[in-house]
Design an enzyme around this catalytic site. Structure first.
Site, PDB file in Angstrom:
ATOM      1  N   GLY A   1      38.569  47.038  48.218  1.00  0.00           N
ATOM      2  CA  GLY A   1      37.489  46.192  47.711  1.00  0.00           C
ATOM      3  C   GLY A   1      37.581  45.841  46.242  1.00  0.00           C
ATOM      4  N   SER A   2      38.806  45.844  45.682  1.00  0.00           N
ATOM      5  CA  SER A   2      38.885  45.567  44.239  1.00  0.00           C
ATOM      6  C   SER A   2      38.634  44.087  43.918  1.00  0.00           C
ATOM      7  CB  SER A   2      40.221  46.042  43.661  1.00  0.00           C
ATOM      8  OG  SER A   2      41.276  45.217  44.073  1.00  0.00           O
TER       9      SER A   2
ATOM     10  N   HIS B   1      45.382  35.390  48.762  1.00  0.00           N
ATOM     11  CA  HIS B   1      46.634  35.873  49.351  1.00  0.00           C
ATOM     12  C   HIS B   1      47.606  36.199  48.208  1.00  0.00           C
ATOM     13  CE1 HIS B   1      49.703  36.358  52.417  1.00  0.00           C
ATOM     14  NE2 HIS B   1      50.520  35.722  51.588  1.00  0.00           N
TER      15      HIS B   1
HETATM   16  C1  GRF Z   1      44.896  41.979  48.078  1.00  0.00           C
HETATM   17  O1  GRF Z   1      46.225  42.076  47.676  1.00  0.00           O
HETATM   18  C2  GRF Z   1      44.664  40.685  48.824  1.00  0.00           C
HETATM   19  O2  GRF Z   1      45.387  39.615  48.305  1.00  0.00           O
HETATM   20  C3  GRF Z   1      45.196  41.057  50.170  1.00  0.00           C
HETATM   21  O3  GRF Z   1      44.722  42.358  50.388  1.00  0.00           O
HETATM   22  C4  GRF Z   1      44.552  43.009  49.133  1.00  0.00           C
HETATM   23  C5  GRF Z   1      43.130  43.448  49.051  1.00  0.00           C
HETATM   24  O4  GRF Z   1      42.855  44.254  47.955  1.00  0.00           O
HETATM   25  N1  GRF Z   1      44.833  40.079  51.161  1.00  0.00           N
HETATM   26  P1  GRF Z   1      41.365  44.683  47.607  1.00  0.00           P
HETATM   27  O5  GRF Z   1      40.764  45.292  48.866  1.00  0.00           O
HETATM   28  O6  GRF Z   1      40.613  43.476  47.138  1.00  0.00           O
HETATM   29  O7  GRF Z   1      41.518  45.724  46.536  1.00  0.00           O
END
Ligand code: GRF
Length: 193
Positions: free
Chosen positions: A17-18, A114
């Protein structure tokens, strides 16, 4: 996305969830305004995204995907979304493919991030794909969601250099920081329209 009304954002996340947190921070600091997050929908009970929701007092909804028929899961997801009445749905590390009925209902109102410069390296493990292809630069893309995965119109992109010593982990870590600023920039752009 005009009019002065505060826009209702709903976040869909499966993991730590960053990116969701980056959006929360930007709203809290006022970098993004005229918008509020009215809900987080997650499909994994113990994901970090739910902790983020708690910290930022965002209403959180669990729509579990594991061990269920696709139809039942998608029907619950759609009805949860409808109740939240989002102006914009933000996929932020949502690792589940969405059904076409849902995508059609929110087409033009749903965005995704992405970790590659689309159209290069769609799908899973985009960072690994970039390393294996030997590209000198890679990046991230925020795009509108359409029925074909990772291929809707591009809203924002940002790039960085792939270093000779990079591993999947080191590259993913630098990309993630870039994702956070790029997601916020994309949202500002959409909300300003
Ligand atoms: C990110 O690299 C996003 O691009 C991909 O999954 C990851 C999610 O990271 N689709 P977070 O959960 O937002 O930390």
């Amino acid at each position: 996305m005009s009019s002065t009304k505060t826009k209702r954002l709903v976040i869909l996340a499966s993991g730590r969830g960053s990116n969701f947190e980056a959006i929360c921070r930007a709203l809290k600091s006022g970098e993004i305004h005229d918008a509020q997050i009215v809900g987080l929908i997650g499909n994994k009970k113990n994901s970090g995204a739910f902790e983020v929701a708690k910290r930022y007092a965002v209403p959180a909804f669990l729509v579990e995907s594991a061990g269920r028929a696709k139809e039942a899961y998608e029907a619950e997801l759609l009805s949860t979304l409808r109740k939240l009445k989002p102006d914009l749905v933000c996929l932020a590390g949502y690792m589940k493919l969405l059904g076409s009925a849902l995508i059609r209902e929110y087409e033009g109102r749903m965005i995704n991030i992405h970790p590659s410069l689309l159209p290069a390296f769609p799908g899973l493990a985009a960072q690994r794909q970039a390393l294996e292809a030997g590209v000198k630069r890679t990046g991230c893309t925020v795009h509108w969601v359409t029925e074909e995965m990772d291929s809707g119109p591009i809203i924002e992109q940002a790039s960085l250099e792939v270093l000779p010593a990079d591993t999947v982990e080191s590259l993913s870590e630098r990309l993630l920081k870039l994702e956070h600023v790029t997601y916020v920039r994309a949202l500002k752009k959409i909300l300003a329209k």
